[in-house]
Design an enzyme around this catalytic site. Sequence first.
Site, short mmCIF file in Angstrom:
data_model
loop_
_atom_site.label_atom_id
_atom_site.label_comp_id
_atom_site.label_asym_id
_atom_site.label_seq_id
_atom_site.Cartn_x
_atom_site.Cartn_y
_atom_site.Cartn_z
N ARG A 134 13.42 -2.49 8.17
CA ARG A 134 12.37 -1.95 9.02
C ARG A 134 12.30 -2.80 10.28
O ARG A 134 12.05 -3.99 10.22
CB ARG A 134 11.03 -1.98 8.29
CG ARG A 134 10.79 -0.74 7.49
CD ARG A 134 9.48 -0.77 6.80
NE ARG A 134 8.36 -1.00 7.69
CZ ARG A 134 7.10 -0.81 7.31
NH1 ARG A 134 6.83 -0.39 6.10
NH2 ARG A 134 6.11 -1.05 8.13
N ARG A 162 -7.08 3.17 10.23
CA ARG A 162 -6.79 1.76 10.46
C ARG A 162 -7.83 1.14 11.36
O ARG A 162 -7.86 -0.08 11.51
CB ARG A 162 -5.44 1.64 11.13
CG ARG A 162 -4.33 1.29 10.17
CD ARG A 162 -3.10 1.11 10.98
NE ARG A 162 -2.13 0.25 10.38
CZ ARG A 162 -1.09 0.68 9.69
NH1 ARG A 162 -0.94 1.95 9.45
NH2 ARG A 162 -0.21 -0.18 9.24
N LYS A 182 0.83 -1.22 0.00
CA LYS A 182 0.00 0.00 0.00
C LYS A 182 0.86 1.26 0.00
O LYS A 182 0.52 2.23 -0.67
CB LYS A 182 -1.03 0.00 1.12
CG LYS A 182 -0.48 0.00 2.52
CD LYS A 182 -1.60 -0.08 3.53
CE LYS A 182 -1.11 -0.50 4.90
NZ LYS A 182 0.09 0.16 5.41
N ARG A 198 12.90 -6.98 3.72
CA ARG A 198 12.39 -5.69 3.24
C ARG A 198 13.22 -4.54 3.79
O ARG A 198 13.56 -4.52 4.98
CB ARG A 198 10.93 -5.53 3.66
CG ARG A 198 10.26 -4.35 3.04
CD ARG A 198 8.76 -4.46 3.04
NE ARG A 198 8.16 -4.36 4.36
CZ ARG A 198 6.94 -3.89 4.57
NH1 ARG A 198 6.19 -3.53 3.55
NH2 ARG A 198 6.43 -3.84 5.77
N ARG A 220 1.35 -7.58 13.82
CA ARG A 220 0.76 -6.57 12.94
C ARG A 220 -0.33 -7.20 12.07
O ARG A 220 -1.35 -6.58 11.77
CB ARG A 220 1.85 -5.92 12.08
CG ARG A 220 2.75 -5.00 12.92
CD ARG A 220 4.02 -4.65 12.21
NE ARG A 220 3.80 -3.85 11.02
CZ ARG A 220 4.57 -3.90 9.93
NH1 ARG A 220 5.61 -4.71 9.87
NH2 ARG A 220 4.30 -3.13 8.90
P1 AMP Z 1 2.78 1.15 8.23
O1 AMP Z 1 4.03 1.74 7.71
O2 AMP Z 1 1.55 1.79 7.62
O3 AMP Z 1 2.74 -0.36 8.11
O4 AMP Z 1 2.71 1.49 9.81
C1 AMP Z 1 3.71 1.05 10.72
C2 AMP Z 1 3.20 1.11 12.15
O5 AMP Z 1 2.87 2.48 12.49
C3 AMP Z 1 1.91 0.34 12.40
O6 AMP Z 1 2.16 -1.04 12.63
C4 AMP Z 1 1.37 1.05 13.63
O7 AMP Z 1 2.06 0.67 14.79
C5 AMP Z 1 1.72 2.51 13.37
N1 AMP Z 1 0.60 3.21 12.65
C6 AMP Z 1 0.61 3.69 11.39
N2 AMP Z 1 -0.58 4.24 11.07
C7 AMP Z 1 -1.36 4.10 12.18
C8 AMP Z 1 -2.71 4.44 12.48
N3 AMP Z 1 -3.52 5.01 11.56
N4 AMP Z 1 -3.18 4.14 13.71
C9 AMP Z 1 -2.40 3.54 14.63
N5 AMP Z 1 -1.14 3.18 14.41
C10 AMP Z 1 -0.60 3.45 13.19
#
Ligand code: AMP
Length: 211
Positions: free
Chosen positions: A155, A88, A15, A127, A166
């Site tokens: 990461r 989310r 995404k 990754r 996750r």
């Molecule tokens: P992502 O890069 O989108 O996979 O986000 C990495 C991490 O950031 C997630 O696993 C959450 O811990 C945190 N995170 C990102 N966006 C949100 C959100 N909208 N609400 C809560 N936690 C978030």
Amino acid sequence: MAQPLVFLGPPASGKGTQAQRLAESLGFSYLSTGGLLRRALKDGSTLGEQSRPYLDRGEYVPDEIIVPMVLEWVSGKQGQWILDGFPRTLPQAETLDVALTNAGKVLPRAIVLKVPDEELRRRVTGRIECESCHWTGTGHGSDYCPKCGGTLSAREDDSTARFENRLREFQKLVVPTIRYYKEKSRAYTIDGAGTPDDIHLAVCDLVKSGA
Ligand code: AMP
């Protein structure tokens, strides 16, 4: 009518890659909440320190931290925008809709990327992400980002235990959020298992058709 977009999908569904690529090709504003939080962690800012315990466990950051930040960003946008990683949870989706409705703005459509769990686990191994522009990939023989020349690093939240957590958070919280957009006829599912180029074309077709 021009409509903002939110990208929803499990971790490693692509995404971020797709949302960023679409934003660049169409000139839309773009915000990755995960990217913003990871940068805050590295900078040691208050936001980073508040979020650290949650990110360390692979859990979502509480709404009190993330929601005001996103609403402020959205309220400053006049043209088209894309959110990657927000909303989310159901309350996040509802709060975003209420804020936009109150401001007399158009509500977003959701692009949902669908990828089988086994493919997600395969992708997450190795990754890497650019610390500057958040380009994500699986290695291309250099320590530097192919897009901006920034430093690449693994990461931390991609370790196996955190990734499984996750994935569980996704099932528990994001799946009901996707259902919310579907019930409002504002969700568009795309097969996210193909090549990045194929998926980008499918997303572009969908957005241009104004479906
Ligand atoms: P992502 O890069 O989108 O996979 O986000 C990495 C991490 O950031 C997630 O696993 C959450 O811990 C945190 N995170 C990102 N966006 C949100 C959100 N909208 N609400 C809560 N936690 C978030």
